[in-house]
Structures are given as structure tokens and as C-alpha cells.
Design an enzyme around this catalytic site. Structure first.
Site, PDB file in Angstrom:
ATOM      1  N   ASP A  37      -9.078  -9.534 -19.175  1.00  0.00           N
ATOM      2  CA  ASP A  37      -8.680 -10.784 -19.865  1.00  0.00           C
ATOM      3  C   ASP A  37      -7.450 -10.991 -20.186  1.00  0.00           C
ATOM      4  O   ASP A  37      -6.684 -10.412 -20.851  1.00  0.00           O
ATOM      5  CB  ASP A  37      -9.748 -10.383 -21.129  1.00  0.00           C
ATOM      6  CG  ASP A  37      -9.858 -12.026 -21.829  1.00  0.00           C
ATOM      7  OD1 ASP A  37      -9.100 -12.918 -21.702  1.00  0.00           O
ATOM      8  OD2 ASP A  37     -10.474 -11.695 -23.103  1.00  0.00           O
ATOM      9  N   HIS A  91       0.768  -1.350  -0.198  1.00  0.00           N
ATOM     10  CA  HIS A  91       0.237  -0.022  -0.177  1.00  0.00           C
ATOM     11  C   HIS A  91       0.776   1.206  -0.046  1.00  0.00           C
ATOM     12  O   HIS A  91       0.328   2.393  -0.057  1.00  0.00           O
ATOM     13  CB  HIS A  91      -1.156  -0.032   1.284  1.00  0.00           C
ATOM     14  CG  HIS A  91      -2.149  -0.297   0.861  1.00  0.00           C
ATOM     15  ND1 HIS A  91      -3.076   0.662  -0.124  1.00  0.00           N
ATOM     16  CD2 HIS A  91      -3.201  -0.746   1.247  1.00  0.00           C
ATOM     17  CE1 HIS A  91      -4.077   0.344  -0.178  1.00  0.00           C
ATOM     18  NE2 HIS A  91      -4.579  -0.543   0.561  1.00  0.00           N
TER      19      HIS A  91
END
Length: 440
Positions: free
Chosen positions: A371, A154
Site C-alpha cells: 500500500d 536478476h
């Protein structure tokens, strides 16, 4: 189900990072963000008309990720201090695993503890313990299905950054020209310049617990979300969002459980994370990299019981955030102002006379469009730490406005929460991912 780790490998950028880019500066918001990991987990079914050869798919994923690291070079770096990332191509960790069941067997009834085995890094870990700022795990099912997890510190990335990085990796694997549209923009440190300061005494809203709390998955179908939005309408909020409406219901039911167990009616604070890219003037594009996140708190007193009243409180505080916090971030004394803002929130979080909840939403991030060349994911979820009173929202795989929520509460509160008739009128408890999947 058993998952066996079969390989670990360090992947470096396919092209060396230029010397001029070796010292990457964090932004002020990056500096204030705790050193924990954010993880996303995507499941794909076996390829139709393509190869299910594990070796070929693994080699292709590794090569394309190395290519992606040339653009996202800080992900292959190491933290020098709380200001600089050394981007000398140390690399990212690639973990490979085999799963001794089929994907459909696993998705028939998801289990949170088992999900953790697909994620290579615990949320509460730090780079000091892991040794990498980014870690990938690719898990192959017996049927040819595959799970891909990306865990990023983070210190470098919020949910939007992770989405851009994973989308770029997928497009690179697929050989799509769309990868060019996702070239990262590193401008956070210019907008929010870093400061030299000691992290000692800097408050944090992240508090992972040693005690293990139950976590439940809820699914709100599109028709139920629409019904909640209709209930949430008020004079001041004519168009409540999906996330606001679902959050308000979960907040209300969780608080009812807490009050029933304690026997005390206490006010409550709800903290919500906000993507600030579109709130900055001028607005930033989605491929702006870093922790471009703020947060605001809404307070509920014991007199407020209606859903539209809770949504109104959430929206009112968002308006204040938009007006005041964004200005505060971009002023000269931003550090002092932000620290004071965090101190107030942290103080509220520690108060014993208030119920404190944290909500994050990754709705509308188009995770189901990622994808790699074998179609859309059948399910996307995120990794969470053991943080009490946490609410996390995501779109479901239907793509019709349905919402999936993960909720963590104390054992006593969860017992009442998951039996609340008002909650169950709108939410299903852990339905099969296969049952919620769109037929299109």
C-alpha cells in the site's frame, strides 16, 4: 489503449552510500544467475478522499524511492564484473507515462501484449543494454488509477527480494513505520561466497526464443483449487499445496497437448524454482537480499496419468532437493557441484526425446498488501519473457486461495491445451480482473 512516455529521470539515493559499502559482492548464486530482468506490475485504483494530482503523486513516489535507495543501495549501482557491484550511486531509471483510458476499461479484458507497455524493461534485456540495474515505470490512467512497475536485474534480486524492496518503497511513501522492519540484510555472499570463473561454458536454464509464442491467463477459483488438492492427496502426500496441485494439472494438460500434436509419447521434465531462505540452516529472514533460489526437476513417464501421482513426483523431488542440494550449496566445493547439477538439468532441457517445462510461483508473497497510501492494489502480475513451456503462478486479488496462472506454449500445443475439458473443469480462461476482485 495508448501509453505515452512523458518523462525519464535518473533517481539517486537521497543520502550518499558510504565508501565502505561501495564494493558490493555478489553471491555464488548471483554469479550463476543470467543477466535478465525480473518485473512486477501493480495496478491501483484512484484515491478515495485523497489527491489524484499526477504531479503530486509522482513527486512523492520519486522522493520515497530515492529514500528507499539509501537502504537498497546496490539497486543504484553498476556491474563491474561477475563478482562486484560498484555502489557509487549511479542511480535508477524512473519512467513516467500517461494512459489514454480508464483503469476499469483496461482491466475488463487484459491483453498480454498491452501489459508489456507498462513494464519499462524487457525480461531478456541486460544491464549492458539498459544501463541501470533497476528501472521504475509509473503510468497514470485518465481516471486517476495508476500502474507501478519495478524491474530489477536478476543479478541482484529474486522475487522475494523484489517484494521486500517494493514493500519498503510503499511503506516509505505511506510514511509507515513498517519500512523499518524491511531493512535489507546483505548476507548472501557470506553464506555462498563468490568465485572467480568464466561464464563461458556455464549452462543456463533460461532460453528466450525469437519465435513468438502464445501466452494465456488462467484463473483457478478457491473452490476449484480445493477440489484439485483433494484429488492430489496420496499416502505419501497427505497435504498437497495449492501450487503443487495447480502445477500438476497444467503440466498434465500441456503434456497431453504436446503428445497429441507430435503423435509420440515422450517422458517429461518439470523444473520448479524454490525459495531457499527457510531451507538453509539456520533459516534466513525474508529480508535477506539476493538470489536465494534453487531449482529441482521432477520427471513424468508415459505411464503416470493421475494427478496425485504427478504431485507425488513433484513432492518427492522437493524432498531430495531439501536434503541434498542445500548441503551441496554450503560445502567447500559448492561451485563445482552446482555447475555439475546445472549441466545435468541443461542437458535434459535440450533433449529432443523429452518435453521440458519450467514453473515459478510467487504465491504467498503478500503482493496485495503493498500500500503506497491509496489502498491495496486491484491487480498484481509479473513480466515474462518469450520462453516456451513456461508456467507462472500468483495469488489472485481475492485473497482466498485462488490462483492465477500465465502459461506459454507453442501455438499448436496451446490450441489443444486451452480446449482441454479437464483443464476447463477447474480453470477459467482470462476472466476479467474486475470480476475476480474480492468485494471486501
Amino acid at each position: 489503449m495508448k501509453i505515452q512516455i512523458t518523462a525519464r529521470e535518473t533517481l539517486k539515493p537521497s543520502s550518499p552510500t558510504p565508501q565502505s559499502l561501495r564494493d558490493f559482492k555478489l553471491s555464488l548464486i548471483d554469479q550463476l544467475t543470467p543477466s535478465v530482468y525480473g518485473s512486477m506490475l501493480l495496478f491501483y485504483s484512484s484515491i478515495n478522499g485523497g489527491t489524484n494530482n499526477h504531479f503530486e503523486r509522482s513527486e512523492k513516489l520519486k522522493k520515497s524511492f530515492s529514500d528507499t535507495l539509501t537502504l537498497f543501495y546496490p539497486l543504484a549501482g553498476k556491474t563491474v564484473d561477475n563478482i562486484t557491484i560498484d555502489c557509487s550511486d549511479y542511480g535508477a531509471l524512473y519512467v513516467e507515462a500517461r494512459v489514454d483510458c480508464t483503469l476499469s476499461e483496461f482491466l475488463q479484458q487484459t491483453n498480454w501484449d498491452q501489459l508489456g507497455e507498462f513494464i519499462p524493461v524487457k525480461v531478456e534485456s541486460t544491464e549492458d543494454t539498459v544501463g541501470f540495474l533497476s528501472v521504475i515505470q509509473v503510468s497514470f490512467f485518465d481516471c486517476g488509477g495508476i500502474a507501478i512497475a519495478m524491474s530489477i536485474s536478476h543479478k541482484l534480486a529474486d522475487g522475494a527480494t523484489a517484494a521486500v524492496a517494493m514493500r519498503c518503497w510503499a511503506a516509505t511513501t505511506f510514511g509507515s513505520a513498517d519500512a523499518l522492519a524491511m531493512v535489507p540484510l546483505y548476507n548472501s555472499a557470506e553464506i555462498f561466497p563468490p568465485r572467480k570463473f568464466s561464464v563461458v561454458g556455464v549452462p543456463t536454464l533460461v532460453d528466450f526464443n525469437k519465435e513468438k509464442f502464445p501466452i494465456k491467463r488462467l484463473v483457478f477459483e478457491a473452490s476449484k483449487v480445493a477440489a484439485l488438492k483433494a484429488l492430489a492427496v496420496s499416502e505419501s502426500v497427505e497435504r498437497p499445496t495449492r501450487a503443487e496441485s495447480v502445477t500438476a494439472l497444467i503440466w498434465k494438460c500441456a503434456l497431453n497437448a504436446a503428445r497429441s500434436n507430435s503423435g509420440v509419447s515422450r517422458p517429461s521434465i518439470l523444473t520448479r524454482a524454490v525459495n531457499i531462505r527457510r531451507k538453509i540452516e539456520p533459516p534466513l529472514p525474508d529480508n535477506s537480499i539476493g538470489n536465494l533460489v534453487g531449482f529441482y526437476t521432477a520427471e513424468k513417464d508415459e505411464s503416470e496419468t493421475e494427478l496425485n501421482g504427478l504431485v507425488r513426483k513433484i513432492r518427492d523431488k522437493l524432498k531430495v532437493f531439501d536434503k541434498n542440494y542445500m548441503k551441496m550449496l554450503q560445502q567447500e566445493d559448492a561451485f563445482e557441484a552446482v555447475i555439475e547439477y546445472w549441466k545435468v538439468a541443461a542437458t535434459q532441457m535440450m533433449r529432443h526425446d523429452m518435453e521440458f517445462y519450467i514453473c515459478t510461483s510467487l504465491c504467498n508473497f503478500s503482493w496485495y498488501d503493498i500500500d503506497f497510501g491509496w489502498g491495496r492494489p486491484v491487480w498484481v502480475t509479473m513480466g515474462s519473457g518469450n520462453m516456451k513451456n513456461l508456467i507462472e503462478l500468483m495469488d489472485t486479488n481475492k485473497g482466498d486461495g485462488s490462483i492465477e496462472a500465465w502459461v506459454i506454449l507453442s501455438e499448436q500445443d496451446m490450441y489443444l491445451f486451452e480446449r482441454d475439458p479437464e483443464l476447463l473443469a477447474y480453470a477459467s480462461l482470462n476472466p476479467s480482473v474486475l470480476d475476480t476482485k474480492s468485494s471486501s
